[in-house]
Design a protein around this motif. Structure first.
Motif, PDB file in Angstrom:
ATOM      1  N   GLU A   9      20.939-124.825  44.434  1.00  0.00           N
ATOM      2  CA  GLU A   9      21.261-123.457  44.874  1.00  0.00           C
ATOM      3  C   GLU A   9      20.315-122.444  44.253  1.00  0.00           C
ATOM      4  OE1 GLU A   9      25.397-123.128  43.883  1.00  0.00           O
ATOM      5  OE2 GLU A   9      26.025-124.487  45.509  1.00  0.00           O
ATOM      6  N   LEU A  10      19.993-122.620  42.981  1.00  0.00           N
ATOM      7  CA  LEU A  10      19.055-121.711  42.313  1.00  0.00           C
ATOM      8  C   LEU A  10      17.687-121.764  42.988  1.00  0.00           C
ATOM      9  CD1 LEU A  10      18.507-121.011  38.594  1.00  0.00           C
ATOM     10  CD2 LEU A  10      16.568-121.742  39.947  1.00  0.00           C
ATOM     11  N   HIS A  11      17.191-122.972  43.224  1.00  0.00           N
ATOM     12  CA  HIS A  11      15.882-123.129  43.866  1.00  0.00           C
ATOM     13  C   HIS A  11      15.840-122.428  45.218  1.00  0.00           C
ATOM     14  CE1 HIS A  11      14.789-127.065  41.508  1.00  0.00           C
ATOM     15  NE2 HIS A  11      14.488-125.983  40.825  1.00  0.00           N
ATOM     16  N   GLU A  12      16.847-122.690  46.037  1.00  0.00           N
ATOM     17  CA  GLU A  12      16.851-122.145  47.394  1.00  0.00           C
ATOM     18  C   GLU A  12      17.006-120.620  47.381  1.00  0.00           C
ATOM     19  OE1 GLU A  12      18.822-123.150  51.738  1.00  0.00           O
ATOM     20  OE2 GLU A  12      19.339-124.356  49.999  1.00  0.00           O
ATOM     21  N   ARG A  13      17.923-120.135  46.561  1.00  0.00           N
ATOM     22  CA  ARG A  13      18.180-118.693  46.506  1.00  0.00           C
ATOM     23  C   ARG A  13      16.963-117.920  46.010  1.00  0.00           C
ATOM     24  NH1 ARG A  13      21.498-118.835  42.756  1.00  0.00           N
ATOM     25  NH2 ARG A  13      20.377-117.782  41.080  1.00  0.00           N
ATOM     26  N   ARG A  24      11.887-112.710  38.998  1.00  0.00           N
ATOM     27  CA  ARG A  24      12.677-112.485  37.786  1.00  0.00           C
ATOM     28  C   ARG A  24      13.420-113.752  37.423  1.00  0.00           C
ATOM     29  NH1 ARG A  24      16.308-107.210  38.164  1.00  0.00           N
ATOM     30  NH2 ARG A  24      17.033-108.204  36.260  1.00  0.00           N
ATOM     31  N   ASN A  25      13.668-113.891  36.146  1.00  0.00           N
ATOM     32  CA  ASN A  25      14.459-115.017  35.653  1.00  0.00           C
ATOM     33  C   ASN A  25      15.582-114.447  34.787  1.00  0.00           C
ATOM     34  OD1 ASN A  25      15.559-117.296  34.485  1.00  0.00           O
ATOM     35  ND2 ASN A  25      13.621-118.113  33.738  1.00  0.00           N
ATOM     36  N   ASP A  26      16.767-114.329  35.384  1.00  0.00           N
ATOM     37  CA  ASP A  26      17.937-113.788  34.676  1.00  0.00           C
ATOM     38  C   ASP A  26      18.902-114.882  34.238  1.00  0.00           C
ATOM     39  OD1 ASP A  26      17.043-111.137  35.068  1.00  0.00           O
ATOM     40  OD2 ASP A  26      17.949-111.081  37.065  1.00  0.00           O
ATOM     41  N   LEU A  33      15.486-122.552  31.814  1.00  0.00           N
ATOM     42  CA  LEU A  33      14.346-123.468  31.857  1.00  0.00           C
ATOM     43  C   LEU A  33      14.068-123.921  33.286  1.00  0.00           C
ATOM     44  CD1 LEU A  33      15.069-125.781  28.776  1.00  0.00           C
ATOM     45  CD2 LEU A  33      13.338-123.985  28.931  1.00  0.00           C
ATOM     46  N   VAL A  34      15.114-124.249  34.026  1.00  0.00           N
ATOM     47  CA  VAL A  34      14.965-124.670  35.423  1.00  0.00           C
ATOM     48  C   VAL A  34      14.306-123.565  36.237  1.00  0.00           C
ATOM     49  CG1 VAL A  34      16.238-125.261  37.540  1.00  0.00           C
ATOM     50  CG2 VAL A  34      16.911-126.287  35.353  1.00  0.00           C
ATOM     51  N   CYS A  35      14.763-122.341  36.044  1.00  0.00           N
ATOM     52  CA  CYS A  35      14.226-121.202  36.792  1.00  0.00           C
ATOM     53  C   CYS A  35      12.769-120.935  36.412  1.00  0.00           C
ATOM     54  CB  CYS A  35      15.084-119.969  36.557  1.00  0.00           C
ATOM     55  SG  CYS A  35      14.631-118.572  37.624  1.00  0.00           S
TER      56      CYS A  35
END
Length: 198
Positions: A9-13, A24-26, A33-35
Motif C-alpha cells: 500500500e505504501l509503494h502504490e500510494r 516526502r517520507n513521513d 526505511l521501506v519508504c
C-alpha cells in the motif's frame, strides 16, 4: 514485524502521490526505511528515463550517470538496512534458526526492493493505458503486461509473507548479504585510484 500488505500500500500510494507532489517520507519505524528505499527507486526510475532520451546532451548524460550511480548505491545500502533491522528484531525477540533451518536465496530487503520496482512499473504501465495517441494493439500489449506484473507482484508478496513467517518461526535462516559495490569506492575502482596516483 513487517506487514507486507502495508508495504504494498505504501509503494502504490506514494508512487501516485510523488508524481503530483514533492517527495516526502513521513513514515515511522521500519516503514521509514521501506519508504526511503522506495524514494531511491523512484528517483532512479526517472533518471533512467532521462538517460535514454535522444535530446539529452553528453554533458547531461554524464550528470545523469553519476546520479544513477549515487542512487543505486543508496538503494543497495537501504536493502541492507532493511535486512539489518530485521536481524536486530530477531535478536530482541530471541528468535534463532532451528538446526534444520534452510537458507533462502533472497533476503526480505531484496524482495521489498523488487516490490518497490514493481509498483513503479505498474504505475507507468497504467499511465500508458491513458494515452490518446496510441492504437488498440498498444493498449492490448500494455494490458497484458499489467496483468503479468500484477500476477508477479502477487506471487512475490505471498512468497515474502511466507519467508517472514518462516524466519520468525526459526524455519529459515536470515542474514544480511553485503553488496560490497566496488565502483563507487576510490580505493577499489582501478580507474579512480590510478587517477589519484597520477
Amino acid at each position: 514485524m513487517i506487514d507486507v500488505q502495508q508495504v504494498l500500500e505504501l509503494h502504490e500510494r506514494t508512487v501516485a502521490l510523488w508524481h503530483s507532489q514533492p517527495i516526502r517520507n513521513d513514515c515511522q519505524g521500519v516503514m521509514q526505511l521501506v519508504c526511503q528505499q522506495h524514494i531511491f527507486n523512484y528517483e532512479l526510475w526517472h533518471q533512467e528515463d532521462i538517460a535514454r532520451s535522444p535530446d539529452v546532451s553528453d554533458a547531461e548524460i554524464a550528470q545523469v550517470k553519476r546520479a544513477i550511480d549515487r542512487l543505486n548505491q543508496a538503494r543497495n545500502d537501504h536493502i541492507e538496512k532493511l535486512d539489518d533491522w530485521l536481524s536486530s528484531q530477531l535478536i530482541q525477540q530471541q528468535v534463532a534458526p532451528a538446526p534444520h533451518a534452510k537458507q533462502n536465496t533472497e533476503t526480505p530487503g531484496s524482495a521489498i526492493d523488487r516490490l518497490s520496482i514493481m509498483a513503479l512499473r505498474l504505475y507507468h504501465y497504467r499511465e500508458q493505458l491513458e494515452r490518446t495517441d496510441t492504437d488498440d494493439q498498444h493498449a492490448s500489449k500494455v494490458g497484458e503486461r499489467i496483468a503479468l506484473c500484477e500476477e508477479q507482484r502477487g506471487d512475490l508478496s505471498r512468497s515474502l509473507t511466507e519467508l517472514l513467517a518462516d524466519i520468525l518461526a526459526g524455519q529459515r535462516v536470515h542474514k544480511t548479504y553485503r553488496q560490497m559495490k566496488m565502483y563507487n569506492d576510490p580505493s577499489l575502482n582501478p580507474y579512480l585510484y590510478q587517477q589519484q596516483g597520477s
